[in-house]
Design an enzyme around this catalytic site. Structure first.
Site, PDB file in Angstrom:
ATOM      1  CG  HIS A   1     -10.833  -7.927 -10.911  1.00 24.92           C
ATOM      2  ND1 HIS A   1      -9.818  -7.600 -11.785  1.00 24.92           N
ATOM      3  CD2 HIS A   1     -10.240  -8.117  -9.702  1.00 24.92           C
ATOM      4  CE1 HIS A   1      -8.660  -7.593 -11.126  1.00 24.92           C
ATOM      5  NE2 HIS A   1      -8.892  -7.893  -9.864  1.00 24.92           N
TER       6      HIS A   1
ATOM      7  CB  CYS B   1      -9.812  -6.372  -6.275  1.00 19.52           C
ATOM      8  SG  CYS B   1      -8.466  -7.487  -6.643  1.00 19.52           S
TER       9      CYS B   1
HETATM   10  P1  NAP Z   1       2.034  -2.749  -5.523  1.00 22.62           P
HETATM   11  O1  NAP Z   1       2.073  -2.391  -6.958  1.00 22.62           O
HETATM   12  O2  NAP Z   1       2.810  -3.926  -5.091  1.00 22.62           O
HETATM   13  O3  NAP Z   1       2.424  -1.438  -4.658  1.00 22.62           O
HETATM   14  C1  NAP Z   1       2.795  -1.595  -3.341  1.00 22.62           C
HETATM   15  C2  NAP Z   1       3.159  -0.282  -2.657  1.00 22.62           C
HETATM   16  O4  NAP Z   1       3.771  -0.638  -1.413  1.00 22.62           O
HETATM   17  C3  NAP Z   1       4.160   0.588  -3.398  1.00 22.62           C
HETATM   18  O5  NAP Z   1       3.898   1.946  -3.065  1.00 22.62           O
HETATM   19  C4  NAP Z   1       5.505   0.178  -2.780  1.00 22.62           C
HETATM   20  O6  NAP Z   1       6.446   1.254  -2.701  1.00 22.62           O
HETATM   21  C5  NAP Z   1       5.082  -0.118  -1.361  1.00 22.62           C
HETATM   22  N1  NAP Z   1       6.001  -1.080  -0.732  1.00 22.62           N
HETATM   23  C6  NAP Z   1       6.447  -2.246  -1.250  1.00 22.62           C
HETATM   24  N2  NAP Z   1       7.302  -2.835  -0.362  1.00 22.62           N
HETATM   25  C7  NAP Z   1       7.392  -2.007   0.698  1.00 22.62           C
HETATM   26  C8  NAP Z   1       8.100  -2.044   1.923  1.00 22.62           C
HETATM   27  N3  NAP Z   1       8.883  -3.080   2.257  1.00 22.62           N
HETATM   28  N4  NAP Z   1       7.951  -1.008   2.790  1.00 22.62           N
HETATM   29  C9  NAP Z   1       7.160   0.033   2.480  1.00 22.62           C
HETATM   30  N5  NAP Z   1       6.460   0.147   1.332  1.00 22.62           N
HETATM   31  C10 NAP Z   1       6.573  -0.887   0.459  1.00 22.62           C
HETATM   32  O7  NAP Z   1       0.540  -3.085  -5.019  1.00 22.62           O
HETATM   33  P2  NAP Z   1      -0.931  -2.516  -5.404  1.00 22.62           P
HETATM   34  O8  NAP Z   1      -1.522  -3.295  -6.521  1.00 22.62           O
HETATM   35  O9  NAP Z   1      -0.927  -1.018  -5.464  1.00 22.62           O
HETATM   36  O10 NAP Z   1      -1.743  -3.011  -4.097  1.00 22.62           O
HETATM   37  C11 NAP Z   1      -1.520  -2.472  -2.818  1.00 22.62           C
HETATM   38  C12 NAP Z   1      -2.243  -3.336  -1.774  1.00 22.62           C
HETATM   39  O11 NAP Z   1      -3.651  -3.359  -2.071  1.00 22.62           O
HETATM   40  C13 NAP Z   1      -1.791  -4.800  -1.754  1.00 22.62           C
HETATM   41  O12 NAP Z   1      -1.880  -5.299  -0.441  1.00 22.62           O
HETATM   42  C14 NAP Z   1      -2.816  -5.491  -2.635  1.00 22.62           C
HETATM   43  O13 NAP Z   1      -2.966  -6.864  -2.367  1.00 22.62           O
HETATM   44  C15 NAP Z   1      -4.086  -4.724  -2.273  1.00 22.62           C
HETATM   45  N6  NAP Z   1      -5.127  -4.687  -3.292  1.00 22.62           N
HETATM   46  C16 NAP Z   1      -4.806  -4.466  -4.603  1.00 22.62           C
HETATM   47  C17 NAP Z   1      -5.828  -4.390  -5.548  1.00 22.62           C
HETATM   48  C18 NAP Z   1      -5.535  -4.154  -7.012  1.00 22.62           C
HETATM   49  O14 NAP Z   1      -6.494  -4.218  -7.822  1.00 22.62           O
HETATM   50  N7  NAP Z   1      -4.295  -3.854  -7.416  1.00 22.62           N
HETATM   51  C19 NAP Z   1      -7.140  -4.534  -5.160  1.00 22.62           C
HETATM   52  C20 NAP Z   1      -7.446  -4.747  -3.806  1.00 22.62           C
HETATM   53  C21 NAP Z   1      -6.422  -4.809  -2.891  1.00 22.62           C
HETATM   54  P3  NAP Z   1       7.790   1.356  -3.609  1.00 22.62           P
HETATM   55  O15 NAP Z   1       7.338   1.943  -4.911  1.00 22.62           O
HETATM   56  O16 NAP Z   1       8.622   2.284  -2.840  1.00 22.62           O
HETATM   57  O17 NAP Z   1       8.335  -0.040  -3.739  1.00 22.62           O
END
Ligand code: NAP
Length: 331
Positions: free
Chosen positions: A232, A143
């Site tokens: 960012h 990001c």
């Molecule tokens: P997050 O807050 O950690 O959310 C992760 C999601 O994955 C939640 O829906 C969670 O569900 C689910 N999850 C976690 N453990 C799991 C498991 N063992 N099996 C199945 N589902 C699971 O992350 P996020 O910030 O939304 O980011 C998601 C992805 O995009 C990550 O790979 C991150 O690096 C990438 N990313 C994020 C951003 C950003 O700005 N945030 C930008 C670019 C890329 P539960 O609620 O059920 O735990």
């Protein structure tokens, strides 16, 4: 035309929520299926999600029952899973014929997987033909990388870039939910985000290179987590082999603005762009400002800003899904 059904994996996190929010009124796609961790299966999305979005959740999406990750039926899948989960689930779904547009870092550097910013490197879509599975995986960048590479791309037309020095100031929503403890970040700044500097270095060179060969300029990065909710900011100093000018840099951005309306917002005010003033909740623009010459004619400086959950994640994955579908359908 009926809208194409999409399954969203990791639907409860900030990125998954933003995908839902952006697809609720999307002309081409609709939210059809939702999945997250096993504990959610069978429950209604509206009952288990801690909805943090600026726009309300539609009753239709709130009523969807959470599915197991590997049982989604929709051909198109947007993955917002943690990288370690994505590493197992995304290839399994591609093996079953799904087209997976991923936010996760798991396959960004795999040589047959496009790391795509459609306006910048659509030639990398040809890598899809090398994937052996019935379905396909396409990824979007880290990001901060996406704002850096977008700001750099028009400037590569000015000469041979030798080195770019980068300082990022990254928002809290980039760390997922609940993310960084308030005790650590309120009134503070943390000059470290695990693994982030290497990602920005490698991804920048991959995206701005050819499908088979990374760009060869140098990249030095310092990342910082700052107490900003969304957005960012990336400050970059560029060194070219040739002499370069601000006038030519501005002209190059103007040409790109004509080619890709909506990609850039170019700011000239000395105190812009700012996350709290210039971003809106579905903002796909890359904001560029503070364009300046360094202390010699070979250097340029700039500040780029964008919404990490939108152009940096959800909006990027949606745009990549569109570009990939068009490519695979020969459009
Ligand atoms: P997050 O807050 O950690 O959310 C992760 C999601 O994955 C939640 O829906 C969670 O569900 C689910 N999850 C976690 N453990 C799991 C498991 N063992 N099996 C199945 N589902 C699971 O992350 P996020 O910030 O939304 O980011 C998601 C992805 O995009 C990550 O790979 C991150 O690096 C990438 N990313 C994020 C951003 C950003 O700005 N945030 C930008 C670019 C890329 P539960 O609620 O059920 O735990």
């Amino acid at each position: 035309m009926s809208r194409i059904p999409v399954a969203i994996l990791g639907a409860t996190g900030p990125v998954g929520q933003k995908v839902i929010s952006m697809l609720q009124d999307h002309p081409r796609f609709r939210v059809a299926e939702l999945a997250a961790s096993d504990a959610r299966v069978g429950k209604k999305y509206g009952e288990i999600v801690a909805w943090k979005n600026e726009y309300p959740l539609s009753p239709e999406v709130a009523a969807l029952e959470m599915r197991p990750l590997l049982e989604v039926q929709s051909h198109c899948v947007i993955s917002a899973l943690p990288a370690e989960v994505a590493r197992e689930v995304e290839p399994a779904l591609a093996g079953r014929g799904h087209l997976v547009s991923s936010n996760a870092s798991a396959f960004r550097m795999q040589e047959d997987v496009p790391l795509l910013v459609p306006e910048l490197n659509s030639a990398h879509l040809s890598l899809l033909n090398r994937q052996k599975t019935q379905g396909r995986i396409v990824t979007n960048p880290n990001c901060s990388t996406v704002f850096l590479v977008s700001a750099l791309a028009p400037l590569l037309e000015l000469g041979t870039l030798q080195h770019v020095s980068v300082v990022t100031m990254q928002a809290l929503s980039g760390a997922g939910y609940p993310g960084v403890p308030s005790f650590d970040i309120l009134g503070n700044l943390i000059p470290h985000i695990g693994g982030e500097e290497a990602k920005i270095q490698e991804e920048t060179k991959r995206i701005l290179g050819s499908p088979d060969r990374a760009a060869t300029f140098g990249v030095t990065v310092h990342v910082h987590r700052v107490p900003v909710l969304h957005g960012h900011t990336v400050a970059a100093h560029l060194t070219f082999k040739e002499e370069v000018s601000i006038e030519n840099a501005r002209a190059s951005y103007a040409r790109w603005q004509e080619r890709f309306p909506g990609l850039f917002e170019i700011h000239t005010a000395p105190d812009r762009p700012q996350p709290a003033r210039d971003l809106h909740p579905h903002d796909m623009r890359v904001h560029v400002g503070r364009l300046k010459q360094g202390d010699n004619a070979h250097t340029l400086g700039l500040v780029a800003l964008g919404h990490n959950l939108v152009r940096g994640a959800a909006g990027a994955a949606i745009a990549n899904l569109e570009s990939t579908l068009d490519y695979l359908e020969g459009r």
